[in-house]
Write a protein that holds these residues in place. Structure first.
Motif, PDB file in Angstrom:
ATOM      1  N   GLY A   1      29.231 -12.527 -37.445  1.00 34.87           N
ATOM      2  CA  GLY A   1      29.761 -11.288 -37.757  1.00 34.87           C
ATOM      3  C   GLY A   1      30.749 -11.747 -39.004  1.00 34.87           C
ATOM      4  O   GLY A   1      31.953 -11.125 -38.990  1.00 34.87           O
ATOM      5  N   GLY A   2      32.084 -13.004 -38.631  1.00 37.65           N
ATOM      6  CA  GLY A   2      32.735 -13.969 -38.902  1.00 37.65           C
ATOM      7  C   GLY A   2      34.344 -12.926 -37.834  1.00 37.65           C
ATOM      8  O   GLY A   2      35.015 -13.392 -38.413  1.00 37.65           O
ATOM      9  N   SER A   3      33.611 -12.688 -36.612  1.00 36.81           N
ATOM     10  CA  SER A   3      34.730 -12.058 -36.235  1.00 36.81           C
ATOM     11  C   SER A   3      34.290 -12.857 -34.411  1.00 36.81           C
ATOM     12  O   SER A   3      34.951 -13.538 -34.261  1.00 36.81           O
ATOM     13  N   VAL A   4      33.814 -12.262 -33.544  1.00 32.78           N
ATOM     14  CA  VAL A   4      33.397 -12.427 -32.641  1.00 32.78           C
ATOM     15  C   VAL A   4      32.919 -13.634 -32.759  1.00 32.78           C
ATOM     16  O   VAL A   4      32.094 -14.341 -32.626  1.00 32.78           O
ATOM     17  N   SER A   5      32.961 -14.089 -31.275  1.00 29.00           N
ATOM     18  CA  SER A   5      32.493 -16.000 -31.266  1.00 29.00           C
ATOM     19  C   SER A   5      32.229 -16.343 -29.207  1.00 29.00           C
ATOM     20  O   SER A   5      32.909 -15.614 -28.439  1.00 29.00           O
ATOM     21  N   THR A   6      30.899 -16.888 -29.110  1.00 34.17           N
ATOM     22  CA  THR A   6      30.963 -16.910 -28.182  1.00 34.17           C
ATOM     23  C   THR A   6      30.267 -18.708 -28.467  1.00 34.17           C
ATOM     24  O   THR A   6      29.842 -19.502 -28.828  1.00 34.17           O
ATOM     25  N   LEU A   7      31.141 -18.978 -26.638  1.00 32.93           N
ATOM     26  CA  LEU A   7      30.486 -20.458 -26.216  1.00 32.93           C
ATOM     27  C   LEU A   7      29.689 -20.528 -24.987  1.00 32.93           C
ATOM     28  O   LEU A   7      29.998 -19.985 -24.308  1.00 32.93           O
ATOM     29  N   THR A   8      28.736 -21.396 -25.181  1.00 35.86           N
ATOM     30  CA  THR A   8      27.318 -20.721 -24.456  1.00 35.86           C
ATOM     31  C   THR A   8      27.294 -23.029 -23.631  1.00 35.86           C
ATOM     32  O   THR A   8      27.578 -23.585 -24.214  1.00 35.86           O
ATOM     33  N   ILE A   9      27.103 -22.816 -22.591  1.00 37.15           N
ATOM     34  CA  ILE A   9      27.613 -24.088 -22.278  1.00 37.15           C
ATOM     35  C   ILE A   9      26.346 -24.377 -20.894  1.00 37.15           C
ATOM     36  O   ILE A   9      25.542 -23.089 -20.123  1.00 37.15           O
ATOM     37  N   GLN A  10      25.892 -25.141 -21.550  1.00 36.12           N
ATOM     38  CA  GLN A  10      23.736 -24.793 -20.881  1.00 36.12           C
ATOM     39  C   GLN A  10      23.531 -25.800 -19.722  1.00 36.12           C
ATOM     40  O   GLN A  10      24.170 -26.807 -19.799  1.00 36.12           O
ATOM     41  N   ARG A  11      23.155 -25.317 -18.623  1.00 37.36           N
ATOM     42  CA  ARG A  11      23.603 -26.730 -17.298  1.00 37.36           C
ATOM     43  C   ARG A  11      23.703 -27.030 -17.139  1.00 37.36           C
ATOM     44  O   ARG A  11      24.448 -28.400 -16.885  1.00 37.36           O
ATOM     45  N   THR A  12      24.871 -26.098 -16.641  1.00 40.19           N
ATOM     46  CA  THR A  12      26.679 -26.568 -16.158  1.00 40.19           C
ATOM     47  C   THR A  12      26.919 -27.352 -15.838  1.00 40.19           C
ATOM     48  O   THR A  12      26.151 -27.692 -14.075  1.00 40.19           O
TER      49      THR A  12
END
Lengths: 115, 115
Positions: free
Chosen positions: B71-82
């Motif tokens: 929605g052009g606002s909140v962002s999520t950064l995902t790291i898999q298999r850290t």
């Protein structure tokens, strides 16, 4: 490629004496340059920025920096250090070719202020 | 007004687990950036979002890293298999628009520790 080099990793001054934090940049474009400060366990705060207007830029808390194209430098100065100035300082260039505004950071200079 | 906020402020995870980091930019800011601050690499750009344009993912270190902005606002950064080398402080910044002269405002960061 754009890059910045902070010439000192650590600077120590006495309270009330001048501060000089040195930064050299490399850019094939007209750069935008910034200084950010990071106090312990705090976020990055903008001190000042240069965006091709006046070459002498005044920032917050009495800091200023001068853009010198001939020397490819953007050194940060303050006439009189205060204890609260102890922090890490980053010289930053904005990535010209991509024009996205993504920032390229120097390695940082830790400023110690002794009483 | 409210600045950039990030959550969680600290995250400890085990190697191999997935993590999600959240960023709420300043209201009305169309540009959003993720950076990483680690001892060995300093501060480095990860990804950039501008409005509805395709993101600039050129800084993501591996395909285990991904980010989205809803929605052009909140962002999520995902790291898999850290991995242990993912341990760092992840910083989010926003600006009114993208571009090399814009000021980026940084959040306090999420400190990630991978055991």
């Amino acid at each position: 490629a754009q890059s910045v080099t902070q010439l000192d990793s650590h600077v120590s001054v006495s309270e009330g004496t001048p501060v000089l934090l040195r930064c050299n940049y490399s850019s094939s474009y007209s750069p935008s340059l910034f200084w950010y400060v990071q106090h312990p366990n705090k976020g990055l705060q903008l001190l000042l920025k240069y965006t091709s207007a006046a070459t002498l830029v005044k920032g917050i808390n009495g800091f200023e920096a001068e853009f010198k194209k001939s020397e490819t430098s953007f050194h940060l100065t303050k006439p009189s250090a205060h204890m609260s100035d102890a922090a890490e300082y980053f010289c930053v260039v904005s990535d010209g070719p991509s024009n996205t505004g993504k920032l390229i950071f120097g390695q940082g200079t830790t400023l110690q202020v002794k009483p | 007004g409210a600045g950039v906020s990030q959550s969680p402020s600290n995250k400890v995870t085990e190697k191999g687990k997935d993590v999600e980091l959240r960023c709420d930019p300043i209201s009305g800011h169309t540009a959003l950036y993720w950076y990483r601050q680690s001892l060995g690499q300093g501060l480095e750009f990860l990804i950039y979002f501008q409005g509805n344009s395709a993101p600039d993912k050129s800084g993501l270190p591996s395909d285990r890293f991904s980010a989205e902005r809803t929605g052009g606002s909140v962002s999520t950064l995902t790291i898999q298999r850290t991995q242990q080398e993912d341990s760092a402080v992840y910083l989010c910044a926003s600006s009114l628009v993208g571009g090399i002269q814009e000021t980026q405002y940084f959040g306090p960061g999420t400190r990630l520790l991978v055991l």
